[in-house]
Design an enzyme around this catalytic site. Structure first.
Site, PDB file in Angstrom:
ATOM      1  N   CYS A 105      73.595  24.016  56.686  1.00 20.91           N
ATOM      2  CA  CYS A 105      74.107  22.914  57.507  1.00 20.91           C
ATOM      3  C   CYS A 105      73.743  23.184  58.960  1.00 20.91           C
ATOM      4  O   CYS A 105      73.886  24.325  59.425  1.00 20.91           O
ATOM      5  CB  CYS A 105      75.626  22.837  57.342  1.00 20.91           C
ATOM      6  SG  CYS A 105      76.410  21.532  58.290  1.00 20.91           S
ATOM      7  N   GLU A 148      77.003  15.304  53.041  1.00 23.46           N
ATOM      8  CA  GLU A 148      77.219  14.479  54.245  1.00 23.46           C
ATOM      9  C   GLU A 148      78.560  13.736  54.172  1.00 23.46           C
ATOM     10  O   GLU A 148      79.256  13.587  55.181  1.00 23.46           O
ATOM     11  CB  GLU A 148      76.070  13.482  54.440  1.00 23.46           C
ATOM     12  CG  GLU A 148      74.684  14.106  54.579  1.00 23.46           C
ATOM     13  CD  GLU A 148      74.603  15.214  55.608  1.00 23.46           C
ATOM     14  OE1 GLU A 148      75.356  15.174  56.605  1.00 23.46           O
ATOM     15  OE2 GLU A 148      73.796  16.147  55.415  1.00 23.46           O
ATOM     16  N   HIS A 151      81.350  15.674  55.423  1.00 23.03           N
ATOM     17  CA  HIS A 151      81.475  15.684  56.895  1.00 23.03           C
ATOM     18  C   HIS A 151      82.360  14.527  57.382  1.00 23.03           C
ATOM     19  O   HIS A 151      83.062  14.662  58.389  1.00 23.03           O
ATOM     20  CB  HIS A 151      80.107  15.575  57.568  1.00 23.03           C
ATOM     21  CG  HIS A 151      79.348  16.875  57.653  1.00 23.03           C
ATOM     22  ND1 HIS A 151      79.847  17.983  58.298  1.00 23.03           N
ATOM     23  CD2 HIS A 151      78.115  17.226  57.195  1.00 23.03           C
ATOM     24  CE1 HIS A 151      78.952  18.965  58.225  1.00 23.03           C
ATOM     25  NE2 HIS A 151      77.903  18.541  57.556  1.00 23.03           N
TER      26      HIS A 151
HETATM   27 ZN    ZN Z   1      76.210  19.621  57.129  1.00 23.06          ZN
END
Ligand code: ZN
Length: 180
Positions: A105, A148, A151
Protein backbone atom coordinates in the site's frame (compact mmCIF):
# COMPACT_ATOMS: atom_id res chain seq x y z
CA UNK A 1 -12.83 20.64 -24.21
CA UNK A 2 -11.64 21.75 -20.82
CA UNK A 3 -7.98 21.10 -20.19
CA UNK A 4 -7.28 20.49 -16.53
CA UNK A 5 -3.89 20.37 -14.92
CA UNK A 6 -2.77 17.21 -13.15
CA UNK A 7 -0.86 17.01 -9.91
CA UNK A 8 0.85 14.24 -8.00
CA UNK A 9 -0.84 14.35 -4.60
CA UNK A 10 0.84 13.83 -1.26
CA UNK A 11 0.01 10.37 0.09
CA UNK A 12 -0.94 10.09 3.78
CA UNK A 13 1.00 7.38 5.59
CA UNK A 14 -0.02 4.98 8.36
CA UNK A 15 -0.48 6.86 11.63
CA UNK A 16 -2.21 9.76 9.89
CA UNK A 17 -5.77 9.87 11.33
CA UNK A 18 -7.26 10.60 7.88
CA UNK A 19 -6.67 6.92 6.98
CA UNK A 20 -8.92 5.93 9.90
CA UNK A 21 -11.66 8.53 9.40
CA UNK A 22 -15.15 7.87 8.02
CA UNK A 23 -15.74 8.86 4.37
CA UNK A 24 -18.69 10.60 2.80
CA UNK A 25 -20.54 9.75 -0.41
CA UNK A 26 -19.98 12.21 -3.25
CA UNK A 27 -23.19 14.16 -3.86
CA UNK A 28 -22.18 16.11 -6.99
CA UNK A 29 -19.97 14.00 -9.24
CA UNK A 30 -19.87 16.79 -11.84
CA UNK A 31 -18.36 19.34 -9.43
CA UNK A 32 -15.05 20.65 -10.81
CA UNK A 33 -13.37 19.83 -7.48
CA UNK A 34 -14.42 16.17 -7.81
CA UNK A 35 -13.38 15.91 -11.47
CA UNK A 36 -10.02 17.49 -10.63
CA UNK A 37 -9.54 15.08 -7.72
CA UNK A 38 -10.23 12.12 -10.06
CA UNK A 39 -7.62 13.40 -12.56
CA UNK A 40 -5.08 13.92 -9.79
CA UNK A 41 -5.71 10.46 -8.27
CA UNK A 42 -5.25 8.79 -11.68
CA UNK A 43 -2.07 10.79 -12.26
CA UNK A 44 -0.76 9.92 -8.78
CA UNK A 45 -1.53 6.18 -9.23
CA UNK A 46 0.33 6.11 -12.55
CA UNK A 47 3.34 8.09 -11.33
CA UNK A 48 3.74 6.00 -8.18
CA UNK A 49 3.20 2.66 -10.00
CA UNK A 50 0.17 1.97 -7.81
CA UNK A 51 -2.52 -0.42 -9.03
CA UNK A 52 -5.08 1.49 -7.00
CA UNK A 53 -5.48 4.55 -4.82
CA UNK A 54 -8.33 5.77 -2.63
CA UNK A 55 -9.33 9.36 -1.84
CA UNK A 56 -8.58 9.07 1.94
CA UNK A 57 -4.97 8.28 0.99
CA UNK A 58 -4.67 11.83 -0.31
CA UNK A 59 -6.51 13.25 2.70
CA UNK A 60 -9.94 13.52 1.05
CA UNK A 61 -12.58 11.69 3.13
CA UNK A 62 -14.71 10.85 0.10
CA UNK A 63 -16.05 7.58 -1.32
CA UNK A 64 -13.89 7.38 -4.40
CA UNK A 65 -11.02 5.21 -5.56
CA UNK A 66 -9.14 4.39 -8.74
CA UNK A 67 -8.52 0.82 -9.97
CA UNK A 68 -5.58 0.56 -12.34
CA UNK A 69 -4.75 -3.14 -12.78
CA UNK A 70 -1.89 -4.23 -14.98
CA UNK A 71 0.15 -7.45 -15.16
CA UNK A 72 2.92 -7.79 -12.60
CA UNK A 73 5.41 -10.45 -11.59
CA UNK A 74 2.93 -12.21 -9.31
CA UNK A 75 -0.16 -11.77 -11.45
CA UNK A 76 1.15 -12.27 -14.97
CA UNK A 77 -2.35 -12.48 -16.41
CA UNK A 78 -3.81 -9.50 -14.57
CA UNK A 79 -5.79 -7.43 -17.04
CA UNK A 80 -4.53 -4.08 -18.25
CA UNK A 81 -7.24 -1.61 -17.30
CA UNK A 82 -7.61 2.01 -18.18
CA UNK A 83 -7.44 3.61 -14.71
CA UNK A 84 -11.08 3.31 -13.62
CA UNK A 85 -12.57 5.71 -11.07
CA UNK A 86 -15.25 4.13 -8.87
CA UNK A 87 -17.45 6.67 -7.08
CA UNK A 88 -19.73 5.78 -4.14
CA UNK A 89 -18.89 2.09 -4.66
CA UNK A 90 -20.62 -0.76 -2.86
CA UNK A 91 -19.51 -4.37 -2.80
CA UNK A 92 -22.88 -6.10 -2.95
CA UNK A 93 -21.70 -9.73 -3.01
CA UNK A 94 -18.61 -11.66 -1.93
CA UNK A 95 -17.72 -15.22 -2.94
CA UNK A 96 -17.15 -17.65 -0.07
CA UNK A 97 -14.03 -18.79 -1.86
CA UNK A 98 -11.05 -16.85 -0.58
CA UNK A 99 -7.51 -16.55 -1.81
CA UNK A 100 -4.39 -15.51 0.07
CA UNK A 101 -2.23 -12.90 -1.63
CA UNK A 102 0.51 -10.43 -0.83
CA UNK A 103 -0.51 -6.79 -0.70
CA UNK A 104 1.30 -3.53 -0.38
CA UNK A 105 0.00 0.00 0.00
CA UNK A 106 1.28 3.48 -0.84
CA UNK A 107 0.24 4.46 2.70
CA UNK A 108 2.25 1.64 4.31
CA UNK A 109 5.63 2.14 2.66
CA UNK A 110 8.18 -0.67 2.67
CA UNK A 111 5.81 -3.40 3.90
CA UNK A 112 3.93 -6.33 2.42
CA UNK A 113 1.34 -8.53 4.08
CA UNK A 114 -0.42 -11.78 3.26
CA UNK A 115 -4.16 -11.12 3.15
CA UNK A 116 -7.17 -13.37 2.46
CA UNK A 117 -9.75 -11.86 0.08
CA UNK A 118 -12.83 -13.17 -1.69
CA UNK A 119 -11.86 -14.44 -5.12
CA UNK A 120 -14.96 -12.93 -6.70
CA UNK A 121 -17.06 -9.88 -5.83
CA UNK A 122 -19.92 -7.93 -7.33
CA UNK A 123 -19.58 -4.16 -7.28
CA UNK A 124 -22.01 -1.32 -7.81
CA UNK A 125 -20.51 2.12 -8.55
CA UNK A 126 -20.92 5.39 -10.44
CA UNK A 127 -18.45 6.47 -13.10
CA UNK A 128 -17.14 10.02 -13.43
CA UNK A 129 -20.07 10.94 -15.68
CA UNK A 130 -22.56 9.88 -13.02
CA UNK A 131 -23.54 6.65 -14.80
CA UNK A 132 -24.21 3.59 -12.62
CA UNK A 133 -22.44 0.27 -13.24
CA UNK A 134 -22.75 -3.19 -11.73
CA UNK A 135 -20.17 -5.83 -12.50
CA UNK A 136 -18.47 -8.99 -11.19
CA UNK A 137 -14.69 -8.90 -10.75
CA UNK A 138 -12.33 -11.78 -10.01
CA UNK A 139 -8.79 -12.51 -8.82
CA UNK A 140 -6.33 -9.62 -8.86
CA UNK A 141 -8.85 -6.92 -9.77
CA UNK A 142 -11.23 -8.19 -7.06
CA UNK A 143 -8.31 -7.97 -4.62
CA UNK A 144 -7.50 -4.38 -5.62
CA UNK A 145 -11.14 -3.34 -5.21
CA UNK A 146 -11.45 -4.98 -1.76
CA UNK A 147 -8.21 -3.29 -0.66
CA UNK A 148 -9.38 0.15 -1.88
CA UNK A 149 -12.88 -0.36 -0.45
CA UNK A 150 -11.27 -0.98 2.93
CA UNK A 151 -9.67 2.48 2.71
CA UNK A 152 -13.17 3.99 2.45
CA UNK A 153 -13.98 2.27 5.75
CA UNK A 154 -10.90 3.40 7.63
CA UNK A 155 -9.07 0.10 7.22
CA UNK A 156 -5.66 -0.81 5.83
CA UNK A 157 -4.37 -4.24 4.80
CA UNK A 158 -2.44 -4.56 8.08
CA UNK A 159 -5.82 -4.95 9.83
CA UNK A 160 -6.51 -8.04 7.68
CA UNK A 161 -3.21 -9.81 8.23
CA UNK A 162 -3.85 -12.83 10.47
CA UNK A 163 -0.42 -12.91 12.07
CA UNK A 164 2.59 -10.65 12.24
CA UNK A 165 4.44 -13.65 10.76
CA UNK A 166 2.61 -12.77 7.52
CA UNK A 167 4.45 -9.45 7.20
CA UNK A 168 7.55 -8.84 5.10
CA UNK A 169 9.65 -5.90 4.09
CA UNK A 170 9.60 -4.90 0.43
CA UNK A 171 13.19 -6.08 0.03
CA UNK A 172 12.42 -9.55 1.48
CA UNK A 173 9.24 -9.73 -0.61
CA UNK A 174 11.19 -9.11 -3.79
CA UNK A 175 13.95 -11.58 -2.96
CA UNK A 176 11.69 -14.37 -1.59
CA UNK A 177 8.36 -14.08 -3.34
CA UNK A 178 9.10 -12.43 -6.64
CA UNK A 179 12.45 -14.09 -7.28
CA UNK A 180 11.45 -17.40 -5.70
ZN1 ZN B 1 -3.81 0.95 0.14
Amino acid sequence: MTVRSKAILKVAEIGNPVLRSPTHPIANIHAPMVQQLIDNLIHTAIKTNGVGIAAPQVSESLQLFIVASRPNLRYLHAPVMEPTPMINPQIVAYSDEQEQGWEGCLSVPGMRGLVGRSREIEVLWCDRHGQPHQKVFTDFVARIIQHEYDHLNGKVFLDRVESTLDLMSDAEYHSQIVCG
